[in-house]
Design an enzyme around this catalytic site. Structure first.
Site, mmCIF file in Angstrom:
data_model
loop_
_atom_site.group_PDB
_atom_site.id
_atom_site.type_symbol
_atom_site.label_atom_id
_atom_site.label_comp_id
_atom_site.label_asym_id
_atom_site.label_seq_id
_atom_site.Cartn_x
_atom_site.Cartn_y
_atom_site.Cartn_z
ATOM 1 N N GLU A 32 -13.601 6.250 -12.192
ATOM 2 C CA GLU A 32 -14.054 5.494 -11.015
ATOM 3 C C GLU A 32 -13.573 4.063 -11.211
ATOM 4 O OE1 GLU A 32 -15.537 6.710 -8.454
ATOM 5 O OE2 GLU A 32 -16.140 8.670 -9.187
ATOM 6 N N CYS B 84 -17.081 -2.692 -6.209
ATOM 7 C CA CYS B 84 -15.812 -1.939 -6.234
ATOM 8 C C CYS B 84 -15.396 -1.547 -4.828
ATOM 9 C CB CYS B 84 -15.940 -0.711 -7.126
ATOM 10 S SG CYS B 84 -17.311 0.365 -6.676
#
Ligand code: NAD
Length: 500
Positions: A240, A274
């Site tokens: 991720e 993010c």
């Protein structure tokens, strides 16, 4: 249980509150031997944990969730102290995370229990089933920006799938990790969730240890190193990573809503998200109206003092990355809000720059600060093309009142998740998988796919009777082969290509 209980520390990391530089806490740095010991303890714990079955694990996971929830405000305080984010943001982080833990605990059985599948005509004599079994021990490596929510996206789902976990939190934010491990020890009491605090070398030691899978969340650059190290033992990873996410605004969009979400998505958590908004592509006819609304909302934000709506940069030195991106963007673009003067050490006021060259670092790279670029486009199609024009592909958002246009754009965006008429709409929906494409990573956390990510698939075919046409024998006859030869075109030879 944490390594602090187990070993004599040889070195330490000290965390500081980014708001005032005060020391928050000190944690031991686990070396390779301590990490290997933690993995060995987790291995022993995993036998007990996987043996509990879905119902047993669900009960323990919900007890752990409740133990965290009863002291949620205390956890939020630790998150806020180490990241520098406002307490309210930390409370929201805890709430979102517990929603995922709840979902994973309650849905693991339904998603992962062994299920029958159709064996098909030729294999009518096989009872076929698919089951999802735990890997064993999962090594989880986390970042600092959402130090509870982000790693728990892996930890909750890995535990619910029956794995033990060794968690290496970021060196900037070990506090929440140690705290949740203490709640685990109280609520469950076995070495199923173990925390190894430390630095990058501790993370590398975890990847090299005897783990069966690695769940990494952090930068793309580190993910490449983790993947290369995991390849040594052919250990699978879920990665991720970062993003430079785009928000698209069509001419018919609700501009007030779009502006509000742009400011929240770009400036919230000081841009250190993010899946935060780093780029906006707006159809030319509504560009001035949108920029005016974003400007009005961004200039109202309070960024210092007790009622600040976001904190300083958590990572020391990140302000230099933001400065470089702002300088680069201003070579071609125009500042609508703030500029280089907005960067006051680690505290950065909102910066909005319009008409920036697509090749600039602010567009192509992850800024991870409160900077957003707004570029005009001729159409939603062009917005999609530009949104797809970076190495990243984490998430995107589309604003339009036209459902069909939104669906077309969502389908064409090369990302792992899309919000329509909001930002980060998927983050709280536990049933929705999360993860990226391209340099934003691969594999999925959250939802049913997140549970399967931490499971080994095992297929079982149980023969229920002897086959009439028995080809799996050394003694098959010419007659059987002749029958098979005649069956092939009947079974598989009837399809024709569509005309036109
Ligand atoms: P980072 O890559 O610097 O560090 C992440 C973790 O990896 C830390 O715990 C660190 O100690 C560890 N680490 C560093 N080198 C290692 C190595 N060689 N082997 C093993 N572990 C190692 O990232 P960061 O600065 O902590 O986090 C910010 C990044 O995380 C941003 O790029 C952000 O976009 C990304 N992020 C992604 C998601 C997502 O879900 N896609 C969520 C949050 C943050």
């Amino acid at each position: 249980m944490t390594l602090m209980d187990q070993t004599q520390p040889t070195a330490e990391v000290t965390t500081r509150n980014p708001v005032d530089g005060s020391i928050v806490a000190t944690y031991p740095i686990a070396g390779p031997a301590e990490v290997a010991a933690a993995v060995a303890r987790a291995r022993a714990g995993s036998a007990w944990w996987s043996g509990l079955g879905f119902d047993g694990r669900r009960a323990y996971l919900l007890a752990w969730k409740s133990a965290i929830a009863r002291r949620a405000d205390e956890l939020a305080g630790i998150i806020a102290a180490e990241t520098g984010k406002p307490h309210g943001d930390a409370v929201l982080e805890v709430m979102l995370t517990l929603g995922h833990l709840d979902w994973a605990a309650k849905n693991a059985k339904g998603v992962l229990r062994r299920r029958k599948v159709k064996a098909g005509l030729v294999n009518y004599n096989q009872h076929a089933s698919v089951g999802y079994e735990p890997y064993g021990v999962v090594g989880v490596i986390g970042p600092w920006n959402y130090p509870f929510y982000t790693p728990m996206g892996s930890i909750s789902y890995a535990l619910a799938a029956g794995n033990a976990v060794v968690f290496k939190p970021s060196e900037l934010t070990p506090g929440p990790a140690v705290w949740i491990a203490e709640r685990w020890a109280e609520a469950v009491g076995h070495d199923v969730l173990t925390v190894a605090t430390g630095d990058r070398a501790t993370g590398a030691a975890l990847v090299a240890a005897d783990v069966d899978k690695v769940a990494f969340t952090g930068s793309t650059a580190t993910a490449k190193k983790v993947m290369a190290a995991a390849a040594e033992r052919l250990v699978p990873i879920v990665a991720e990573c970062g993003g430079s996410d785009a928000l698209l605004v069509a001419a018919d969009a609700d501009l007030d809503a779009a502006a509000s979400f742009i400011v929240f998505g770009a400036m919230g958590n000081a841009g250190q998200t993010c899946a935060g908004v780093e780029r906006v592509y707006v159809v030319e006819s509504v560009r001035d109206a949108l920029v005016a609304k974003v400007k009005e909302a961004a200039e109202r934000l309070r960024t210092s003092g007790a009622d600040a709506q976001y904190g300083p940069m958590t990572l020391p030195g990140q302000e230099e990355v933001v400065r470089r991106h702002v300088e680069d963007a201003l070579r071609t673009g125009t500042a609508a809000v703030g500029g280089l003067d907005s960067i006051q050490g680690r505290t950065i006021a909102p910066i909005v720059i319009t008409d920036v060259d697509e090749r600039s670092d602010a567009v192509q790279e992850e800024t991870f600060g409160p900077l957003v670029v707004i570029n005009p486009v001729a159409s939603l199609d062009e917005a999609v093309r530009r949104a797809n024009g970076t190495q990243y592909g984490l998430t995107a958002a589309v604003f339009t009142r036209d459902k069909a246009a939104a669906a077309r754009a969502a389908a064409a965006l090369r990302v792992g998740a899309v919000s329509i008429n909001s930002v980060l709409g998927f983050a709280g929906v536990a049933a929705l998988p999360f993860g990226g494409v391209k340099a934003s990573g691969f594999g999925r956390i959250h939802g049913a796919d997140g549970l399967r990510e931490f499971s080994v698939v095992k297929s079982i075919a149980r023969q229920t009777r002897k086959a009439m046409l028995d080809l799996l024998t050394m003694d098959r006859t010419e007659k059987d082969l002749h029958t098979a030869t005649r069956m092939i075109p009947m079974l598989h030879g009837r399809a024709k290509a569509p005309r036109g």
